[in-house]
Design an enzyme around this catalytic site. Structure first.
Site, PDB file in Angstrom:
ATOM      1  N   CYS A 185      -7.517 -17.412 -12.288  1.00  0.00           N
ATOM      2  CA  CYS A 185      -6.350 -17.009 -11.500  1.00  0.00           C
ATOM      3  C   CYS A 185      -6.751 -16.670 -10.069  1.00  0.00           C
ATOM      4  CB  CYS A 185      -5.711 -15.783 -12.123  1.00  0.00           C
ATOM      5  SG  CYS A 185      -5.319 -16.007 -13.850  1.00  0.00           S
ATOM      6  N   ARG A 240      -9.611 -22.478  -7.354  1.00  0.00           N
ATOM      7  CA  ARG A 240     -10.002 -21.750  -8.564  1.00  0.00           C
ATOM      8  C   ARG A 240      -9.383 -22.375  -9.814  1.00  0.00           C
ATOM      9  NH1 ARG A 240     -12.015 -16.662  -7.486  1.00  0.00           N
ATOM     10  NH2 ARG A 240     -11.142 -15.742  -9.359  1.00  0.00           N
ATOM     11  N   TRP A 247      -4.085 -19.210 -14.284  1.00  0.00           N
ATOM     12  CA  TRP A 247      -4.819 -20.154 -15.121  1.00  0.00           C
ATOM     13  C   TRP A 247      -4.732 -19.576 -16.524  1.00  0.00           C
ATOM     14  CZ3 TRP A 247      -9.583 -20.416 -17.922  1.00  0.00           C
ATOM     15  CH2 TRP A 247     -10.067 -21.710 -18.112  1.00  0.00           C
ATOM     16  N   ASN A 255      -6.010 -11.067 -13.030  1.00  0.00           N
ATOM     17  CA  ASN A 255      -6.988 -12.106 -13.369  1.00  0.00           C
ATOM     18  C   ASN A 255      -7.965 -11.469 -14.350  1.00  0.00           C
ATOM     19  OD1 ASN A 255      -8.931 -14.133 -13.451  1.00  0.00           O
ATOM     20  ND2 ASN A 255      -9.866 -13.513 -11.509  1.00  0.00           N
ATOM     21  N   GLY A 256      -8.124 -12.060 -15.518  1.00  0.00           N
ATOM     22  CA  GLY A 256      -9.054 -11.490 -16.495  1.00  0.00           C
ATOM     23  C   GLY A 256      -8.428 -11.509 -17.883  1.00  0.00           C
ATOM     24  N   GLU A 272     -27.029 -33.916 -14.311  1.00  0.00           N
ATOM     25  CA  GLU A 272     -26.134 -33.419 -13.266  1.00  0.00           C
ATOM     26  C   GLU A 272     -25.252 -34.559 -12.738  1.00  0.00           C
ATOM     27  OE1 GLU A 272     -24.954 -30.780 -12.360  1.00  0.00           O
ATOM     28  OE2 GLU A 272     -24.247 -31.067 -10.321  1.00  0.00           O
ATOM     29  N   LYS A 325     -21.076 -34.554 -12.845  1.00  0.00           N
ATOM     30  CA  LYS A 325     -20.188 -34.819 -11.709  1.00  0.00           C
ATOM     31  C   LYS A 325     -19.158 -35.875 -12.096  1.00  0.00           C
ATOM     32  CE  LYS A 325     -21.020 -32.018 -10.212  1.00  0.00           C
ATOM     33  NZ  LYS A 325     -21.560 -30.771 -10.188  1.00  0.00           N
ATOM     34  N   GLU A 328     -16.607 -34.575 -14.840  1.00  0.00           N
ATOM     35  CA  GLU A 328     -15.626 -33.542 -14.504  1.00  0.00           C
ATOM     36  C   GLU A 328     -14.569 -33.995 -13.512  1.00  0.00           C
ATOM     37  OE1 GLU A 328     -17.427 -29.978 -12.879  1.00  0.00           O
ATOM     38  OE2 GLU A 328     -18.780 -31.142 -11.645  1.00  0.00           O
ATOM     39  N   HIS A 351     -33.496 -42.548 -30.079  1.00  0.00           N
ATOM     40  CA  HIS A 351     -33.346 -41.778 -31.324  1.00  0.00           C
ATOM     41  C   HIS A 351     -31.873 -41.609 -31.715  1.00  0.00           C
ATOM     42  CE1 HIS A 351     -37.605 -40.921 -31.439  1.00  0.00           C
ATOM     43  NE2 HIS A 351     -37.542 -40.655 -30.140  1.00  0.00           N
ATOM     44  N   LYS A 379     -13.154 -23.130 -10.563  1.00  0.00           N
ATOM     45  CA  LYS A 379     -14.390 -22.986  -9.795  1.00  0.00           C
ATOM     46  C   LYS A 379     -15.266 -21.897 -10.391  1.00  0.00           C
ATOM     47  CE  LYS A 379     -17.213 -23.720  -6.419  1.00  0.00           C
ATOM     48  NZ  LYS A 379     -18.084 -24.878  -6.652  1.00  0.00           N
TER      49      LYS A 379
END
Ligand code: F6R
Length: 607
Positions: free
Chosen positions: A2, A28, A75, A101-102, A479, A483, A486, A502, A602
C-alpha cells in the site's frame, strides 16, 4: 504494498498534492485508490477499486475541497480489491478515518470484541478495527492522539497508519510499526508518506518515523511520541540529498529503462563507500564461525553471486539463504557465533526483517546491506552499509542488483586482504578491475542495446525461455530469468547449466530459446559442453559472451558481445545488463508496463 500520503496545508486545496503523492507511490503496486479530506469540518471520503487516474475521474476526486487530507493506494491482503475494502475505513459513526499499510494479526479477536460493544463493520479488512478501536477509546473523553495511542497498544502485527477525524479537524495522527512512514516539513505544511520520493516535491526536510512511534501533524509541524508510554521524542529533520529529478523518469519512457541506463553512475557511487563501514563489516565477517547471506528475490541472487566471490577470493564460506526459509532452515542453529548479512534494497522486506529478528534473538551478529537510509534494516543491524544506488522506482530491481554485487565484491576484497588470501598484485588487479566496472557497463549499454532490440523482435513470440550458466554465471542466469518472468510473464527456467541434464533438459524441444551466460574464465570449457547438449536437442541458442569468442559464437543462433578482459568473478555486473534490457524490450513488445508488473510490489512489507 500500500501507498500512504497525508498532508495538512496552511492554504488548500490539498487534493492535488495527495494525488501527486499517490502517483509517486504507484510503483509500490496497488489495486484500489482512496482519498479523505476534511472540508468545513466534515469528513469526506471517495474510494474505489482501480488505478488512481480512473478512480479520480470516476469519483470526481479533483472536486474535493479542504486543506487537510490523506490518500491511499491499496494492495489487498485481507478482502478482495473492491470499493468496500478500499481505504480509508471509518469508525461506526463515520467521523474517524484510517488508512493503513501492513497486517493486523489479532484483528479477528478485536473485531469480535468491538462487535459485542455495538460497532458496525462493513469491510472484510483487518484495518477497519483501527478506527473503531479509536472511537471506543474516545468515549473516555480523551483526544484523538491519546485515543490512537491506546488503540495502537492493542494491535499485534505491522502498520503504518494515518488517522483523520472531523472531531479534531486540524490535525493528522500517524504511526508506524514495521511498515515504513516518513514525515516532511515545509513552510506550506506538514506531510507523511510511505516513501520519501512522494514528499520530495514539497520539501527536502524529512523525518523517518521509527517502529513504535506516533506523530501528530498540524500546519506548524510535528510532535513525536512513543506508542508504548506516550513519552516525547525529539528528532530534527534530515536533509534529503537526492533531487526530485533523480527519482523522476527524465526522458526515459519507463523508470526501469532509466534505472538500467543509470547503472554507470550508480556503480560509480557504489565505489565511493565510506571506508570505515566497509572495514567494520569486514571485521565482523572475518570473526563469524558461519556467515549467512539472507535476502529475497533479486537480493538473493546478489547473495549467490557474493557467495562465489567470498569463497574464491577471501576463502570465506557463506550460505545464501532465502529469507522466508531462514528460520525453518537454520533458526535452531543460528547463534552467538553466527553472522547474518541481510541484503535488502528497501531495508523493509518483511521476510528479511523477520529472519533478522530471529537471528538477533539468538544473539547472532546482524549486518545490513541496503539502499535505503533510515530503513528498518539500518536500525536493527549491528553495522550496515548503504549501497548508494539512489532511489529505485521500477518494481524490477536493476541498478540495485549491480550495486549490491559491487558492494559484496568490495567486502570480499577487503576480507581477502585482511586474511592475506591474495598477493598484493592480485589485490591491485581486482581493485583496478572494480574501478573499470562502470566504464564496462557504459560500453555494454552503448554497444549492445540495438542488438538486444533485434533479439527481442526475433524471440518475442517464444513461449518458454531457459537461462543457463556455470559457476558464478548461474546466478547471473537466475537474475536474467527473474527479470524476464516478472515483467513479461513468459514462463522461464534458470539452472546451473550442469544441473540441467538431471531433469530440466526433458522439456527442451526444437527451437526452445536457451540463453547462455558464458564469459571467459574457469567455466568456459564446461559451458561449451552444456551448449552442445542443448543444441543437440534442437534448442535455439542465445549467448552472452566475450567479444571475439568464436567458439561460443559458432554454436549460437544469436549472441551479444561483451567487453574483453572482465575477470570472471566480476562478470555478473556487466553481463546482467543485456538481460535486463532483453526483459524490458520483450515487455514493451508485448504491450506491458514494465514499471508496474501485475501482482508485484516494490517492497513486500507483509508476510
Ligand atoms: C525483483 C525484485 C524483488 C526484490 C525482493 C526483495 O526485481 O525487485 O524480487 O528483489 O522483493 O526486495 P528487497 O531487496 O527490498 O529486500
Amino acid at each position: 504494498m500500500c501507498g500512504i500520503f497525508g498532508c495538512v496545508l496552511r492554504n488548500g486545496p490539498v487534493v492535488p498534492q495527495i494525488l501527486d503523492g499517490l502517483g509517486r507511490l504507484e510503483y509500490r503496486g496497488y489495486d484500489s485508490t482512496g482519498v479523505a479530506v476534511i472540508d468545513n469540518g466534515v469528513l469526506q471520503i471517495r474510494k474505489d477499486a482501480g488505478k488512481i487516474k480512473d478512480v479520480v475521474i470516476r469519483l470526481k476526486i479533483n472536486e474535493m475541497k479542504g486543506s487537510i487530507g490523506m490518500g491511499h493506494t491499496r494492495w489487498a491482503t485481507h478482502g478482495a480489491p473492491n470499493m468496500i475494502n478500499a481505504h480509508p475505513h471509518t469508525d461506526s459513526s463515520g467521523r474517524i478515518a484510517v488508512i493503513h499499510n501492513g497486517v493486523i494479526e489479532n484483528f479477528m479477536e478485536l473485531k469480535q470484541e468491538l462487535l459485542d460493544k455495538g460497532h458496525n463493520f462493513i469491510s472484510k479488512t483487518d484495518t477497519e478495527v483501527i478506527p473503531n478501536l479509536i472511537e471506543e477509546e474516545m468515549k473516555s473523553d480523551i483526544g484523538l492522539t491519546e485515543a490512537t495511542l491506546r488503540a495502537l497498544r492493542r494491535l499485534k502485527g505491522s502498520y503504518a497508519i494515518v488517522v483523520l477525524s472531523s472531531l479534531e479537524p486540524d490535525k493528522i495522527v500517524c504511526a508506524r510499526m514495521e511498515s515504513p512512514l516518513v514525515l516532511g516539513v515545509s513552510d506550506e505544511g506538514t506531510y507523511c508518506a510511505s516513501d520519501a520520493p512522494a514528499i520530495r516535491p514539497y520539501t527536502n526536510k524529512v523525518i523517518y518515523l521509527r517502529n513504535g512511534e506516533l506523530a501528530t501533524l498540524d500546519v506548524n509541524g510535528y510532535k513525536i511520541v512513543k506508542v508504548s508510554d506516550g513519552s516525547s521524542i525529539e528528532r530534527v529533520p534530515e536533509q534529503i540529498t537526492w533531487s526530485l529529478e533523480m527519482s523522476e523518469k527524465q526522458d526515459f519512457p519507463h523508470y526501469m529503462l532509466k534505472e538500467i541506463f543509470e547503472q554507470p553512475t550508480s556503480l560509480r557511487n557504489g565505489l565511493r563507500l565510506q571506508e570505515k563501514y566497509v572495514d567494520l563489516l569486514t571485521m565482523f565477517l572475518d570473526r563469524g564461525k558461519e556467515v549467512f547471506l539472507v535476502s529475497a528475490g533479486t537480493s538473493q541472487h546478489s547473495c549467490i553471486v557474493g557467495s562465489y566471490i567470498f569463497s574464491k577470493i577471501a576463502r570465506l564460506t557463506t550460505y545464501p539463504v532465502i529469507s522466508s526459509e531462514f528460520i525453518e532452515q537454520y533458526g535452531s542453529t543460528v547463534g552467538i557465533d553466527s553472522i547474518v548479512l541481510a541484503v535488502s534494497q528497501s531495508g523493509e522486506t518483511y521476510d528479511t526483517l523477520k529472519a533478522v529478528d530471529h537471528a538477533r534473538m539468538r544473539a547472532a551478529t546482524v549486518l545490513g546491506l541496503t539502499n535505503t537510509v533510515g530503513s528498518t534494516l539500518t536500525r536493527v543491524s549491528r553495522a550496515y552499509v548503504i549501497q548508494q544506488a539512489g532511489p529505485e522506482i521500477g518494481v524490477a530491481a536493476t541498478k540495485t542488483f549491480t550495486g549490491q554485487v559491487l558492494v559484496l565484491a568490495q567486502l570480499a576484497l577487503k576480507l581477502a586482504k585482511l586474511r592475506g588470501k591474495l598477493s598484493q598484485d592480485e589485490l591491485d588487479e581486482y581493485k583496478e578491475s572494480m574501478q573499470k566496472i562502470p566504464g564496462w557497463v557504459e560500453t555494454v549499454l552503448e554497444k549492445t542495446y540495438d542488438n538486444v532490440k533485434d533479439l527481442a523482435l526475433k524471440y518475442k513470440d517464444d513461449k518458454l525461455f531457459f537461462f543457463l550458466g556455470r559457476g558464478i554465471s548461474s546466478a547471473t542466469a537466475m537474475e536474467g530469468r527473474l527479470k524476464l518472468l516478472e515483467i513479461t510473464y513468459v514462463p522461464s527456467l534458470a539452472y546451473p547449466a550442469g544441473e540441467s541434464k538431471h531433469g530440466p533438459i526433458s522439456i527442451i524441444q526444437k527451437d526452445t530459446a536457451c540463453v547462455f551466460v558464458c564469459p571467459q574464465g574457469e567455466t568456459h570449457a564446461e559451458i561449451i559442453g552444456s551448449i552442445m547438449e542443448m543444441k543437440a536437442r534442437g534448442a535455439s541458442i542465445i549467448s552472452i559472451c566475450e567479444k571475439g569468442d568464436e567458439a561460443i559464437k559458432r554454436l549460437s543462433d544469436s549472441f551479444i558481445e561483451m567487453p574483453k578482459g572482465i575477470p570472471e568473478l566480476l562478470t555478473p555486473i556487466p553481463y546482467i545488463v543485456p538481460l535486463q534490457l532483453l526483459a524490458y524490450e520483450l515487455a514493451i513488445l508485448k504491450g506491458l508496463d514494465p514499471d508496474q508488473p501485475r501482482n508485484l510490489a516494490k517492497s513486500v512489507t507483509v508476510p
